[in-house]
Design a protein around this motif. Structure first.
Motif, PDB file in Angstrom:
ATOM      1  N   PRO A 331       0.826  -1.205   0.000  1.00 11.63           N
ATOM      2  CA  PRO A 331       0.000   0.000   0.000  1.00 11.63           C
ATOM      3  C   PRO A 331       0.863   1.258   0.000  1.00 11.63           C
ATOM      4  CG  PRO A 331      -0.820  -1.588   1.609  1.00 11.63           C
ATOM      5  CD  PRO A 331       0.495  -2.105   1.122  1.00 11.63           C
ATOM      6  N   GLY A 332       0.408   2.262  -0.725  1.00 11.60           N
ATOM      7  CA  GLY A 332       1.155   3.504  -0.824  1.00 11.60           C
ATOM      8  C   GLY A 332       2.094   3.577  -2.014  1.00 11.60           C
ATOM      9  N   ALA A 333       2.269   2.464  -2.725  1.00 17.16           N
ATOM     10  CA  ALA A 333       3.177   2.462  -3.873  1.00 17.16           C
ATOM     11  C   ALA A 333       2.631   3.357  -4.985  1.00 17.16           C
ATOM     12  CB  ALA A 333       3.358   1.039  -4.384  1.00 17.16           C
ATOM     13  N   ARG A 334       3.523   4.056  -5.652  1.00 16.64           N
ATOM     14  CA  ARG A 334       3.147   4.894  -6.793  1.00 16.64           C
ATOM     15  C   ARG A 334       3.440   4.126  -8.078  1.00 16.64           C
ATOM     16  NH1 ARG A 334       1.773   9.926  -5.402  1.00 16.64           N
ATOM     17  NH2 ARG A 334       2.324  10.621  -3.284  1.00 16.64           N
ATOM     18  N   VAL A 335       2.444   4.024  -8.932  1.00 13.97           N
ATOM     19  CA  VAL A 335       2.561   3.232 -10.157  1.00 13.97           C
ATOM     20  C   VAL A 335       1.924   3.994 -11.312  1.00 13.97           C
ATOM     21  CG1 VAL A 335       2.524   1.019  -8.926  1.00 13.97           C
ATOM     22  CG2 VAL A 335       0.368   2.055  -9.682  1.00 13.97           C
ATOM     23  N   LEU A 336       2.030   3.431 -12.493  1.00 12.40           N
ATOM     24  CA  LEU A 336       1.291   3.905 -13.652  1.00 12.40           C
ATOM     25  C   LEU A 336       0.236   2.869 -14.007  1.00 12.40           C
ATOM     26  CD1 LEU A 336       4.200   5.179 -15.970  1.00 12.40           C
ATOM     27  CD2 LEU A 336       2.728   6.558 -14.488  1.00 12.40           C
ATOM     28  N   VAL A 337      -0.919   3.331 -14.441  1.00 10.64           N
ATOM     29  CA  VAL A 337      -1.984   2.439 -14.905  1.00 10.64           C
ATOM     30  C   VAL A 337      -2.218   2.718 -16.385  1.00 10.64           C
ATOM     31  CG1 VAL A 337      -4.438   1.898 -14.768  1.00 10.64           C
ATOM     32  CG2 VAL A 337      -3.115   2.205 -12.673  1.00 10.64           C
ATOM     33  N   GLY A 340      -6.338   0.895 -22.117  1.00 15.23           N
ATOM     34  CA  GLY A 340      -6.539   1.242 -23.524  1.00 15.23           C
ATOM     35  C   GLY A 340      -5.366   2.041 -24.046  1.00 15.23           C
ATOM     36  N   THR A 341      -5.623   3.233 -24.562  1.00 15.69           N
ATOM     37  CA  THR A 341      -4.552   4.081 -25.096  1.00 15.69           C
ATOM     38  C   THR A 341      -4.170   5.187 -24.117  1.00 15.69           C
ATOM     39  OG1 THR A 341      -6.227   5.433 -26.224  1.00 15.69           O
ATOM     40  CG2 THR A 341      -5.215   3.649 -27.490  1.00 15.69           C
ATOM     41  N   ARG A 342      -4.612   5.088 -22.886  1.00 13.19           N
ATOM     42  CA  ARG A 342      -4.377   6.136 -21.895  1.00 13.19           C
ATOM     43  C   ARG A 342      -3.535   5.596 -20.745  1.00 13.19           C
ATOM     44  NH1 ARG A 342      -7.473  10.775 -21.379  1.00 13.19           N
ATOM     45  NH2 ARG A 342      -7.403  11.890 -19.375  1.00 13.19           N
ATOM     46  N   THR A 343      -2.552   6.346 -20.307  1.00 12.13           N
ATOM     47  CA  THR A 343      -1.707   5.976 -19.172  1.00 12.13           C
ATOM     48  C   THR A 343      -1.739   7.101 -18.147  1.00 12.13           C
ATOM     49  OG1 THR A 343      -0.233   4.664 -20.591  1.00 12.13           O
ATOM     50  CG2 THR A 343       0.603   5.297 -18.431  1.00 12.13           C
ATOM     51  N   VAL A 344      -2.054   6.758 -16.892  1.00 10.54           N
ATOM     52  CA  VAL A 344      -2.179   7.767 -15.842  1.00 10.54           C
ATOM     53  C   VAL A 344      -1.387   7.333 -14.617  1.00 10.54           C
ATOM     54  CG1 VAL A 344      -4.474   8.420 -16.668  1.00 10.54           C
ATOM     55  CG2 VAL A 344      -4.269   6.755 -14.819  1.00 10.54           C
ATOM     56  N   GLN A 345      -1.021   8.301 -13.805  1.00 11.05           N
ATOM     57  CA  GLN A 345      -0.367   8.006 -12.534  1.00 11.05           C
ATOM     58  C   GLN A 345      -1.404   7.510 -11.530  1.00 11.05           C
ATOM     59  OE1 GLN A 345       1.852  11.393 -11.162  1.00 11.05           O
ATOM     60  NE2 GLN A 345       2.926  11.653 -13.103  1.00 11.05           N
ATOM     61  N   ALA A 346      -0.954   6.661 -10.624  1.00 16.42           N
ATOM     62  CA  ALA A 346      -1.881   6.090  -9.648  1.00 16.42           C
ATOM     63  C   ALA A 346      -1.157   5.781  -8.350  1.00 16.42           C
ATOM     64  CB  ALA A 346      -2.529   4.817 -10.204  1.00 16.42           C
ATOM     65  N   LEU A 347      -1.952   5.661  -7.294  1.00 16.02           N
ATOM     66  CA  LEU A 347      -1.449   5.312  -5.974  1.00 16.02           C
ATOM     67  C   LEU A 347      -2.194   4.073  -5.484  1.00 16.02           C
ATOM     68  CD1 LEU A 347       0.336   6.380  -3.526  1.00 16.02           C
ATOM     69  CD2 LEU A 347      -1.809   7.344  -2.654  1.00 16.02           C
ATOM     70  N   VAL A 348      -1.452   3.107  -4.955  1.00 10.73           N
ATOM     71  CA  VAL A 348      -2.080   1.913  -4.391  1.00 10.73           C
ATOM     72  C   VAL A 348      -2.689   2.304  -3.051  1.00 10.73           C
ATOM     73  CG1 VAL A 348      -1.743  -0.465  -3.627  1.00 10.73           C
ATOM     74  CG2 VAL A 348      -0.418   0.422  -5.561  1.00 10.73           C
ATOM     75  N   ASP A 349      -4.012   2.391  -3.028  1.00  6.00           N
ATOM     76  CA  ASP A 349      -4.702   2.895  -1.841  1.00  6.00           C
ATOM     77  C   ASP A 349      -4.887   1.815  -0.791  1.00  6.00           C
ATOM     78  OD1 ASP A 349      -6.132   5.077  -0.526  1.00  6.00           O
ATOM     79  OD2 ASP A 349      -7.920   3.838  -0.834  1.00  6.00           O
ATOM     80  N   GLU A 350      -5.242   0.602  -1.238  1.00  6.21           N
ATOM     81  CA  GLU A 350      -5.523  -0.463  -0.271  1.00  6.21           C
ATOM     82  C   GLU A 350      -5.376  -1.834  -0.917  1.00  6.21           C
ATOM     83  OE1 GLU A 350      -9.095  -1.819   2.839  1.00  6.21           O
ATOM     84  OE2 GLU A 350      -9.333  -0.044   1.564  1.00  6.21           O
ATOM     85  N   LEU A 381      -6.501   7.178  -8.902  1.00  2.04           N
ATOM     86  CA  LEU A 381      -5.937   7.650 -10.161  1.00  2.04           C
ATOM     87  C   LEU A 381      -5.769   9.157 -10.149  1.00  2.04           C
ATOM     88  CD1 LEU A 381      -8.320   5.586 -12.485  1.00  2.04           C
ATOM     89  CD2 LEU A 381      -6.105   4.861 -11.549  1.00  2.04           C
ATOM     90  N   ALA A 382      -4.681   9.634 -10.772  1.00  2.00           N
ATOM     91  CA  ALA A 382      -4.452  11.073 -10.876  1.00  2.00           C
ATOM     92  C   ALA A 382      -5.380  11.716 -11.903  1.00  2.00           C
ATOM     93  CB  ALA A 382      -2.992  11.346 -11.251  1.00  2.00           C
ATOM     94  N   GLU A 383      -5.857  10.921 -12.875  1.00  2.00           N
ATOM     95  CA  GLU A 383      -6.801  11.397 -13.886  1.00  2.00           C
ATOM     96  C   GLU A 383      -7.898  10.357 -14.060  1.00  2.00           C
ATOM     97  OE1 GLU A 383      -4.825  12.647 -17.549  1.00  2.00           O
ATOM     98  OE2 GLU A 383      -2.924  12.535 -16.456  1.00  2.00           O
ATOM     99  N   GLU A 384      -9.046  10.799 -14.531  1.00  2.00           N
ATOM    100  CA  GLU A 384     -10.163   9.885 -14.695  1.00  2.00           C
ATOM    101  C   GLU A 384      -9.961   8.934 -15.876  1.00  2.00           C
ATOM    102  OE1 GLU A 384     -14.033  12.223 -12.955  1.00  2.00           O
ATOM    103  OE2 GLU A 384     -13.412  12.679 -14.999  1.00  2.00           O
ATOM    104  N   LEU A 385     -10.467   7.719 -15.713  1.00  2.00           N
ATOM    105  CA  LEU A 385     -10.480   6.728 -16.783  1.00  2.00           C
ATOM    106  C   LEU A 385     -11.926   6.290 -17.023  1.00  2.00           C
ATOM    107  CD1 LEU A 385      -7.459   4.397 -15.878  1.00  2.00           C
ATOM    108  CD2 LEU A 385      -7.546   6.161 -17.639  1.00  2.00           C
TER     109      LEU A 385
END
Length: 420
Positions: A331-337, A340-350, A381-385
């Motif tokens: 938990p707390g790790a910062r990753v990319l998700v 489709g054709t979109r890549t956004v920053q994300a945080l592992v919440d739980e 997610l840092a941006e909506e998907l």
């Protein structure tokens, strides 16, 4: 016209997957003469008196030297009744990620077990992955039946044990078929064997020819991830604005009402362009350029969807991950998700739970996910998907988790709850 079946093989190391696939290719006369000659020569060099049919599939030099399958090997063959696309996936635990890749588009999976060993840990792991991916039909190929003297009792015990395990994973008894086979000798592969008179079911090939194919993705609602915006700005096309990509699901026609997500702006399809000219209709898997009736600010990563059945737009995903990295997930790790054709920053919440594919139980709130673990997580997610549940639309219900530091794929993810 014959239908198409996409299938995958899975199983543990040395269970005979590549030999089985090679036997299918050989028995359906899908092997060119020069390929068979090359395999025969290689077999002689290994001191064998008959061709090693596994070499028809194990094409990488490192695979031939080690005698194992490392990569996913795709093979194509056909009979008068049906065409086949087959993914021969690796059996070794460290290549489980390749199994996920090969089985992700399969309509049926052939899971092999060695008749001498029965259902083992890797068998249960692969069955869980296949259930996770929603592969609708399973065949349990009890291979090397010749090495147990074509014994009916041995086959029955293995078949019953696996059927119970598959049922616990959500498979009905009618969607799982066990077949006693010898890939080496050809028993019950293309034709039924006289050496198993106690088995009254079809051969493997007969079953593959007759099994019902899963619903066509064309029947789903339109999902069109935008890959590229085409604006030539030439005298010939001064106002041309097209949105290029591949249709992930559904069918589109000129005049269809659509919604552009995540913006939520509605419009109408005016034209469907291809390199060969405009189309009156295009379905899933077709690469096209869509022209819309309205001038909308659309960019790569946006999704064009059916206006009357859109996916949900969210900045949080709760789903199931198959963790594919030796680096543990906490938990707390910062990753990319990547979706489709979109890549956004994300945080592992739980981390909600880890699924134990051996005992078919869940461990609540695990401290981490390790290599090959299957777990339920929430990602912020840092941006909506724009996502669907995987069970509704696999192409827009699947995503990848990527390491932002080096770009390595860390996990394959499925939106929604696959295991409780």
């Amino acid at each position: 016209m014959s239908s198409l079946l996409r299938l995958a093989t899975a199983g543990s190391v040395d269970d005979g997957k590549s030999t089985l696939v090679g036997r299918l290719l050989y028995d359906t006369k899908s092997v060119l003469a020069d390929q068979l000659d090359a395999v025969t020569r290689a077999s002689v060099d290994k001191g064998l008196s008959t061709p090693d049919l596994s070499l028809l599939v194990d094409g990488l030099r490192s695979e031939r030297e080690q005698g194992i399958t490392i990569d996913v090997a795709y093979r194509y063959f056909a009979t008068p009744k049906r065409s086949f696309v087959l993914a021969d996936t690796p059996g070794h635990v460290q290549y489980t990620r390749n199994t996920v890749t090969g089985a992700s588009t399969a309509q049926l999976a052939v899971l092999l077990v060695d008749a001498r060993k029965g259902v083992i840990e890797q068998t249960r792991r692969h069955a869980a992955v296949l259930a996770l991916l929603g592969v609708p039909q399973l065949v349990l190929a009890v291979n090397k039946i010749d090495l147990v003297g074509y014994d009916e009792a041995t086959f029955t015990v293995i078949a019953e044990e696996f059927a119970s395990h598959a049922e616990s994973l959500g498979y009905s008894r009618g969607s799982v078929l066990a077949i006693p086979v010898s890939a080496l000798e050809g028993d019950n592969v293309a034709t039924r064997s006289e050496r198993t008179p106690w088995y009254s079911g079809p051969s493997l090939l007969e079953h593959l020819e007759e099994v019902p194919v899963a619903p066509d993705p064309h029947d789903s609602a339109l999902r069109f991830p935008v890959q590229y915006v085409i604006r030539p700005r030439t005298p010939e096309y001064p106002d041309y604005r097209g949105y290029a990509g591949q249709i992930a699901a559904g069918t589109v026609r000129p005049g269809d009402e659509i919604v552009v997500l995540p913006q939520g702006i509605r419009s109408r399809v005016e034209q469907i362009d291809t390199a060969d000219g405009p189309l009156a209709e295009a379905g899933a898997g077709t690469s096209v350029t869509l022209l819309l009736a309205d001038d909308i600010d659309i960019s790569r990563g946006d999704l064009i969807a059916a206006a009357d059945a859109p996916p949900r737009v969210t900045d949080e995903i709760t789903g199931t991950l198959c963790w594919l990295s030796s680096k543990p997930l906490k938990p707390g790790a910062r990753v990319l998700v990547k979706h489709g054709t979109r890549t956004v920053q994300a945080l592992v919440d739980e981390l909600h739970a880890r699924f134990d594919e051996q005992t078919l139980s869940s461990v609540d709130s695990p401290a981490s996910l390790e290599l090959n673990d299957i777990g339920r997580v929430t990602l912020r997610l840092a941006e909506e998907l724009s996502v669907d549940d995987y069970g509704v639309s696999p192409r827009t219900g699947a995503f990848l988790v990527i390491d932002p530091k080096d770009g390595d794929t860390l996990a394959a993810g499925l939106v929604g709850e696959r295991f409780s």
